[in-house]
Design a protein around this motif. Structure first.
Motif, PDB file in Angstrom:
ATOM      1  N   GLY A  10      43.185  40.572  23.436  1.00  0.00           N
ATOM      2  CA  GLY A  10      42.265  39.620  23.577  1.00  0.00           C
ATOM      3  C   GLY A  10      41.231  39.583  24.758  1.00  0.00           C
ATOM      4  N   GLU A  11      40.836  38.654  25.236  1.00  0.00           N
ATOM      5  CA  GLU A  11      39.847  38.705  26.455  1.00  0.00           C
ATOM      6  C   GLU A  11      40.439  39.265  27.704  1.00  0.00           C
ATOM      7  OE1 GLU A  11      36.629  38.562  26.339  1.00  0.00           O
ATOM      8  OE2 GLU A  11      36.221  37.757  24.309  1.00  0.00           O
ATOM      9  N   LEU A  12      41.690  39.065  27.922  1.00  0.00           N
ATOM     10  CA  LEU A  12      42.285  39.407  28.931  1.00  0.00           C
ATOM     11  C   LEU A  12      42.431  41.163  28.989  1.00  0.00           C
ATOM     12  CD1 LEU A  12      43.936  39.021  31.713  1.00  0.00           C
ATOM     13  CD2 LEU A  12      46.025  38.627  30.490  1.00  0.00           C
ATOM     14  N   ALA A  13      42.756  41.797  27.994  1.00  0.00           N
ATOM     15  CA  ALA A  13      42.505  43.237  27.785  1.00  0.00           C
ATOM     16  C   ALA A  13      41.237  43.697  28.188  1.00  0.00           C
ATOM     17  CB  ALA A  13      42.640  43.685  26.215  1.00  0.00           C
ATOM     18  N   ALA A  14      39.977  42.865  27.544  1.00  0.00           N
ATOM     19  CA  ALA A  14      38.614  43.337  28.072  1.00  0.00           C
ATOM     20  C   ALA A  14      38.652  43.181  29.648  1.00  0.00           C
ATOM     21  CB  ALA A  14      37.561  42.612  27.129  1.00  0.00           C
ATOM     22  N   PHE A  15      38.812  42.174  30.198  1.00  0.00           N
ATOM     23  CA  PHE A  15      38.812  41.819  31.505  1.00  0.00           C
ATOM     24  C   PHE A  15      39.474  42.871  32.189  1.00  0.00           C
ATOM     25  CE2 PHE A  15      40.604  39.617  35.199  1.00  0.00           C
ATOM     26  CZ  PHE A  15      39.096  39.210  36.236  1.00  0.00           C
ATOM     27  N   ALA A  16      40.676  43.099  31.995  1.00  0.00           N
ATOM     28  CA  ALA A  16      41.681  44.035  32.853  1.00  0.00           C
ATOM     29  C   ALA A  16      41.101  45.290  32.762  1.00  0.00           C
ATOM     30  CB  ALA A  16      43.053  43.884  32.237  1.00  0.00           C
ATOM     31  N   ALA A  17      40.424  45.525  31.836  1.00  0.00           N
ATOM     32  CA  ALA A  17      39.746  46.917  31.542  1.00  0.00           C
ATOM     33  C   ALA A  17      38.857  47.582  32.587  1.00  0.00           C
ATOM     34  CB  ALA A  17      39.257  47.193  30.336  1.00  0.00           C
ATOM     35  N   GLU A  18      38.345  46.128  33.325  1.00  0.00           N
ATOM     36  CA  GLU A  18      37.323  46.555  34.198  1.00  0.00           C
ATOM     37  C   GLU A  18      37.509  46.385  35.691  1.00  0.00           C
ATOM     38  OE1 GLU A  18      34.399  43.443  33.492  1.00  0.00           O
ATOM     39  OE2 GLU A  18      33.865  44.092  31.450  1.00  0.00           O
ATOM     40  N   LEU A  19      39.098  46.261  35.755  1.00  0.00           N
ATOM     41  CA  LEU A  19      39.416  46.339  37.120  1.00  0.00           C
ATOM     42  C   LEU A  19      39.859  47.556  37.473  1.00  0.00           C
ATOM     43  CD1 LEU A  19      41.833  42.916  36.844  1.00  0.00           C
ATOM     44  CD2 LEU A  19      39.591  43.064  37.838  1.00  0.00           C
ATOM     45  N   LYS A  20      39.927  47.544  39.129  1.00  0.00           N
ATOM     46  CA  LYS A  20      40.409  48.942  39.506  1.00  0.00           C
ATOM     47  C   LYS A  20      41.715  48.979  39.694  1.00  0.00           C
ATOM     48  CE  LYS A  20      35.717  49.443  41.621  1.00  0.00           C
ATOM     49  NZ  LYS A  20      35.142  49.653  42.939  1.00  0.00           N
ATOM     50  N   PHE A  21      42.733  48.031  39.286  1.00  0.00           N
ATOM     51  CA  PHE A  21      44.188  47.940  39.574  1.00  0.00           C
ATOM     52  C   PHE A  21      44.856  47.103  38.441  1.00  0.00           C
ATOM     53  CE2 PHE A  21      41.687  44.607  41.718  1.00  0.00           C
ATOM     54  CZ  PHE A  21      42.372  43.122  40.882  1.00  0.00           C
ATOM     55  N   SER A  22      45.895  47.309  38.228  1.00  0.00           N
ATOM     56  CA  SER A  22      46.722  46.746  37.356  1.00  0.00           C
ATOM     57  C   SER A  22      47.230  45.273  37.793  1.00  0.00           C
ATOM     58  CB  SER A  22      47.918  47.400  36.752  1.00  0.00           C
ATOM     59  OG  SER A  22      48.744  47.741  37.766  1.00  0.00           O
ATOM     60  N   LEU A  23      47.304  44.380  37.004  1.00  0.00           N
ATOM     61  CA  LEU A  23      47.422  43.093  37.185  1.00  0.00           C
ATOM     62  C   LEU A  23      48.902  42.815  37.585  1.00  0.00           C
ATOM     63  CD1 LEU A  23      45.850  41.136  34.262  1.00  0.00           C
ATOM     64  CD2 LEU A  23      44.847  41.351  36.590  1.00  0.00           C
ATOM     65  N   ASP A  24      49.234  41.892  38.668  1.00  0.00           N
ATOM     66  CA  ASP A  24      50.425  41.676  39.074  1.00  0.00           C
ATOM     67  C   ASP A  24      51.020  40.488  38.127  1.00  0.00           C
ATOM     68  OD1 ASP A  24      50.212  43.084  41.253  1.00  0.00           O
ATOM     69  OD2 ASP A  24      49.979  41.693  42.884  1.00  0.00           O
ATOM     70  N   PRO A  25      52.376  40.337  37.955  1.00  0.00           N
ATOM     71  CA  PRO A  25      52.871  39.518  37.158  1.00  0.00           C
ATOM     72  C   PRO A  25      52.514  38.365  37.135  1.00  0.00           C
ATOM     73  CG  PRO A  25      54.604  40.860  37.966  1.00  0.00           C
ATOM     74  CD  PRO A  25      53.435  41.306  38.726  1.00  0.00           C
ATOM     75  N   PHE A  26      52.182  37.510  38.385  1.00  0.00           N
ATOM     76  CA  PHE A  26      51.504  36.349  38.518  1.00  0.00           C
ATOM     77  C   PHE A  26      50.165  36.015  38.254  1.00  0.00           C
ATOM     78  CE2 PHE A  26      49.675  37.426  42.487  1.00  0.00           C
ATOM     79  CZ  PHE A  26      48.379  36.465  42.542  1.00  0.00           C
ATOM     80  N   GLN A  27      49.345  37.186  38.264  1.00  0.00           N
ATOM     81  CA  GLN A  27      48.013  37.123  37.716  1.00  0.00           C
ATOM     82  C   GLN A  27      47.705  37.178  36.541  1.00  0.00           C
ATOM     83  OE1 GLN A  27      46.922  40.647  39.835  1.00  0.00           O
ATOM     84  NE2 GLN A  27      45.740  39.619  41.488  1.00  0.00           N
ATOM     85  N   GLY A  47      45.744  36.893  50.583  1.00  0.00           N
ATOM     86  CA  GLY A  47      45.759  38.161  50.188  1.00  0.00           C
ATOM     87  C   GLY A  47      46.475  38.566  48.916  1.00  0.00           C
ATOM     88  N   ALA A  48      47.057  37.812  48.173  1.00  0.00           N
ATOM     89  CA  ALA A  48      47.972  38.039  46.768  1.00  0.00           C
ATOM     90  C   ALA A  48      46.924  38.308  45.592  1.00  0.00           C
ATOM     91  CB  ALA A  48      49.032  36.973  46.403  1.00  0.00           C
ATOM     92  N   GLY A  49      45.817  37.934  45.908  1.00  0.00           N
ATOM     93  CA  GLY A  49      44.711  38.297  44.572  1.00  0.00           C
ATOM     94  C   GLY A  49      44.694  36.982  43.753  1.00  0.00           C
ATOM     95  N   LYS A  50      44.654  35.785  44.246  1.00  0.00           N
ATOM     96  CA  LYS A  50      44.499  34.656  43.354  1.00  0.00           C
ATOM     97  C   LYS A  50      43.039  34.668  42.507  1.00  0.00           C
ATOM     98  CE  LYS A  50      45.591  31.631  46.685  1.00  0.00           C
ATOM     99  NZ  LYS A  50      46.028  32.499  47.897  1.00  0.00           N
ATOM    100  N   THR A  51      42.123  34.943  43.414  1.00  0.00           N
ATOM    101  CA  THR A  51      40.625  34.787  42.929  1.00  0.00           C
ATOM    102  C   THR A  51      40.638  35.684  41.638  1.00  0.00           C
ATOM    103  OG1 THR A  51      40.163  36.386  44.325  1.00  0.00           O
ATOM    104  CG2 THR A  51      39.907  34.514  45.196  1.00  0.00           C
TER     105      THR A  51
END
Length: 898
Positions: A10-27, A47-51
């Motif tokens: 879904g949209e999470l796949a499209a969003f993650a594709a634009e990131l320069k890093f892979s998502l942490d489990p909590f993200q 600094g954990a990346g909540k944003t």
């Protein structure tokens, strides 16, 4: 896309594709919950990346054709987020609203401060149409004593269809907060991650040697302080005792050991040598930060790199190029720039905003490598470092010097370790003889940081609630607040305590028997009568003191009998208030301030009279010195303490004597086990008192906010802001005033107290309702550079005084006193004066404000003037407020207004 990301849909796949890093489990968990239609509360370390979760909410809003608001607690964070989202989505799709700035407010994505969203909700703004997601960054700010209520207002008022994304630092009661969110916002997923993205190593620096705090050699997972550290400190203390005691010159008296901390230049050089820069050194005072920087500038320390010099100069020019050249000297610009060129800086709220923002950009880019900062830097600003240094573990909390809490320690050291840059972060505590390494270990290993609501209804909030939903629904909404939720949960524990105490009391009663309970009741009645006699004596003494203070005249010389201000004093400004007179005096020790009946255990006696000049400014050091000298030269003195006659009053009291005779005649009085039983009786009474106290707590806690709301409504009805449950025209004006002294502003406007003032004069008068002296005491005498200012201030203080009496009658917390410490400074500036004169004319008890504080208070005054411009139904006052804003917004106040 990484292999791990291929399972996303879904949209999470499209969003993650634009990131320069892979998502942490909590993200990932948070984003999946959000896409699944849930609200989310995300608690994770700094600094954990909540944003990332907040940015995914923005992505979802845009993908569905809806709107998203991204709220932050401070303007600097809003600007930072606006820049990030603009870079990602383009300038046309992102807007910014901070009060100071309005950029593309109709965009699909708008970044704003939380206050702006609260005001939009109360106003029923059209911008709320189509809103599908709201991100509340740093939602733990709802614990803030002054501004925290805004977060809860937004959470409670947002339409139910809006999905809320709440991002918080790690708190120990996340489940409690999440349970409340579930009750008021519906389905809310609580995702907690306590893993720091960059591991943190804890150290203690003793002299010029750095040790690990914890012993990590054992595998039993017990927390132990490193033995090498303990041994070295013990050896150092032994050597210091042998070498550090010196006989003073003259050979008499004891010597004293002086501990000298490691000089800052040596500390930073050591960190540089160990590869631990960039570093933030937290010092809990502005003067301390500036002093540390000066110490480094006087040394040869240079942390810069020659190849970066041009880039540093370009960033300095970008932020400060518009500053008036004539002001650079008073701003300390040249020393500040020299420090930046050497890779050093200070960072605190007393700095000019343009200076602070320069430091932030240079630090993030790695061009400044060491910053001395107050703890405000730990709140929100994105300035991570490789190392955090704590010079002390004690700070001033506004009332007293207190040890850091585990939560504060965690928040400060959370800046250490830059994600994607450092493989580990470092926290360094500077050792002093007062530092207990076991206590440091406790701070560093404790993870308790509970979130406590600061939500309380005020005048503006109450009037807005009534206007939107009526009194009954408003009361129901307050009962749904997090504050009431926490209060009601505390009742559960209190009820259990009452049950336990009742069982204990029954057991003790059976041991005592009825005869002794009767005897013990006589003893208690005697004690209470003795206390009553003593209270009456204190009341009589206070009444006599009050009466004596109301009769004092200007120039009267009196003796203050006890306390820190004991000695001769001359009355500068009498006060004939019958209930609580507080005359302004100046003592022979040059202290000027207001005294009260509490300073006079015996009535004030006039010893003589001192002739005073007609116009006397007690805030001026020279004036205080001259008057104190004249006071000492009078040769007056005396005025001893009077006998209270406490024993005489007790001997004359017939009721007390009758009770004592009944006690001696009681059969139990002759029993040999009387005192043993008395101890049991004392415990029985203590249990009963505790139980009654808990019962009262339960009664006061239940529906406590609704009761406060009812009292506020009662006061507002008396004053005509509410009539028959409906908000009046005056009430609607109050609804648009968000200042702390909102009702004083509304009353002053309604009574026309500020008519006829010029722009600079209006700015001076309203400053008294926003300015707050950093030093205790404030400014109680009505002063001002012009007669219209003095007249308007006196009337405004009168409005506040009457309101305080009404608040006491309605059992409401008092509105804070007007503070006149900024009156002359803002008047000088708004009248066109230069920065030097404006700074000298404003400040705390003769100490000029820093440029940063001056700008901050100017902007606070501008904010209130803007509210007056939009609220006043008097066109003259509204026009004057508009002119005043333009007069203030110039020079340093206009530069870098973010």
């Amino acid at each position: 896309m990484t292999v791990a990301d291929r399972s996303l849909t879904g949209e999470l796949a499209a969003f993650a594709a634009e990131l320069k890093f892979s998502l942490d489990p909590f993200q990932r968990d948070s984003c999946e919950a959000l896409e699944g239609g849930h609200g989310v509360l995300v608690c994770a370390p700094t600094g954990a990346g909540k944003t990332v979760v907040g940015e995914f909410a923005v992505h979802l809003a845009l993908a569905s054709g809806g709107k998203a608001f991204y709220t932050t607690p401070i303007k600097a964070l809003s600007n930072q987020k606006f820049a990030d989202l603009t870079e990602r989505y383009g300038r046309n799709r992102v807007g910014l609203l901070t009060g100071d700035q309005s950029i593309n407010p109709d965009a699909a994505v708008v970044v704003m401060t939380t206050e702006v969203l609260r005001n939009m909700l109360y106003a029923g703004s059209d911008a709320l149409h189509g809103l599908s997601y709201v991100v509340m960054d740093e939602v733990h700010y709802l614990a803030d004593r002054f501004r925290g209520a805004v977060w809860e207002e937004v959470i409670l008022h947002l339409p139910p269809e809006v999905r809320l994304v709440s991002l918080s630092a790690t708190v120990s009661n996340a489940e409690e907060f999440g349970a409340w969110m579930e009750t008021v916002r519906g389905d809310t997923a609580v995702i907690v991650d306590e893993t720091r993205p960059v591991p943190l190593w804890q150290h203690v620096m003793v002299g010029r040697r750095m040790f690990d705090l914890f012993d990590t050699s054992s595998n039993d997972h017990k927390i132990r302080v490193d033995e090498d550290l303990v041994r070295y400190i013990r050896q150092k203390e032994t050597v210091d005792r042998m070498e550090g005691w010196a006989v003073p010159r003259g050979g008499r008296g004891g010597g004293r050991r002086m501990f000298r901390p490691t000089p800052r230049p040596e500390l930073l050089a050591k960190l540089d040598e160990e590869g631990l820069l960039p570093a933030i050194s937290f010092i809990f005072s502005r003067a301390g930060c500036d002093g540390a920087l000066t110490q480094c500038l006087r040394s040869r320390l240079d942390l810069s790199r020659p190849e970066h010099a041009d880039e540093v100069d370009a960033i300095i020019e970008k932020h400060t190029g518009d500053l008036p050249k004539a002001d650079l000297e008073v701003l300390g610009y040249w020393e500040w720039r020299e420090a930046l060129r050497r890779g050093l800086a200070a960072h605190h709220a007393g700095m000019l905003p343009a200076f602070r923002h320069t430091v932030e950009e240079l630090f993030v880019r790695g061009l400044v490598r060491a910053v001395f900062a107050t703890e405000t830097l730990a709140l929100g600003i994105n300035m991570p470092a490789r190392t955090v240094v704590l010079e002390r573990l004690v700070k001033f909390n506004g009332e007293t010097h207190a040890e850091l809490t585990p939560g504060e320690y965690t928040q400060l050291t959370g800046r250490a370790g830059r994600r994607g840059i450092d493989i580990e972060g470092h926290a360094v505590v500077m050792w002093t003889p007062e530092v207990d390494t076991s206590a440091v270990a406790g701070l560093a290993s404790t993870r308790t940081y509970p979130l406590r609501s600061s939500f309380r209804p005020g005048y503006n909030m109450s009037i807005n609630l009534i206007d939107r939903m009526g009194a009954a629904q408003s009361r129901a909404l307050l009962e749904r607040s997090f504050a009431q939720f926490q209060a009601d949960r505390s009742v559960v524990g209190l009820v259990r305590g009452i049950e336990r105490n009742d069982a204990t009391a029954r057991k003790l009663r059976s041991q005592l028997g009825d005869d002794f309970l009767e005897y013990f009741e006589l003893r208690e009645r005697i004690r209470e009568r003795e206390r009553s006699i003593e209270r009456q004596g204190r009341t009589d003494r206070r009444s006599a003191a009050v009466s004596s203070l109301t009769t004092l005249k200007r120039g009267d010389v009196v003796t203050i009998p006890t306390g820190r201000r004991a000695g001769l004093a001359v009355v500068l400004e009498p006060d004939a208030s019958p209930g609580d007179p507080r005359p302004l005096v100046l003592t022979e020790d040059k202290w000027a301030g207001r005294v009260s009946a509490a300073d006079f255990p015996t009535p004030a006696q006039t010893l003589g009279h001192l002739r005073l000049p007609r116009h006397l400014d007690h805030r001026t050091a020279r004036v205080r010195r001259d008057v104190a000298s004249a006071l000492r030269d009078t040769g007056l003195g005396g005025g001893g303490r009077q006998r209270t006659g406490k024993k005489a009053r007790a001997a004359d009291d017939q009721q007390l004597q009758s009770l004592r005779r009944a006690l001696r005649a009681h059969p139990v009085h002759a029993r040999p086990d009387r005192e043993q039983l008395a101890r049991i009786g004392e415990r029985y009474n203590r249990v009963q008192r505790e139980t009654e106290s808990m019962r009262q707590q339960v009664a006061s806690t239940t529906n406590s906010l609704a009761r406060t709301f009812d009292r506020i409504v009662g006061l507002l009805e008396e004053r005509g802001y509410v009539d028959g449950g409906e908000v009046t025209d005056d009430g609607r004006r109050l609804a648009r005033i968000y200042a702390e002294s909102d009702l004083v502003v509304a009353e002053s406007l309604r009574q026309g107290l500020w008519r006829g003032l010029g722009p600079a004069e209006l700015a001076a008068v309203v400053s008294a309702l926003v300015f707050e002296s950093r030093q205790e005491g404030g400014y109680l005498g009505v002063v001002g550079p012009t007669q219209p200012i003095r007249r308007a201030l006196e009337a405004t203080v009168g409005v506040w005084s009457q309101l305080r009496h009404d608040e006491a009658r309605h059992k409401l917390p008092p509105t804070r006193e007007p503070d006149l410490g900024f009156v002359s400074g803002i008047h000088t500036w708004a009248a066109g004066g230069d920065l030097v004169d404006s700074l000298l004319a404003s400040g705390d008890r003769g100490n000029a404000l820093s440029a940063g504080d001056f700008v901050r208070w100017c902007r606070q005054v501008i904010d209130l003037l803007d509210q007056i411009r939009n609220t006043a139904d008097d066109e003259e006052v509204a026009g004057t407020a508009s002119k005043a804003v333009r007069a203030i917004r110039r020079g340093v106040v206009a530069v870098d207004a973010a």
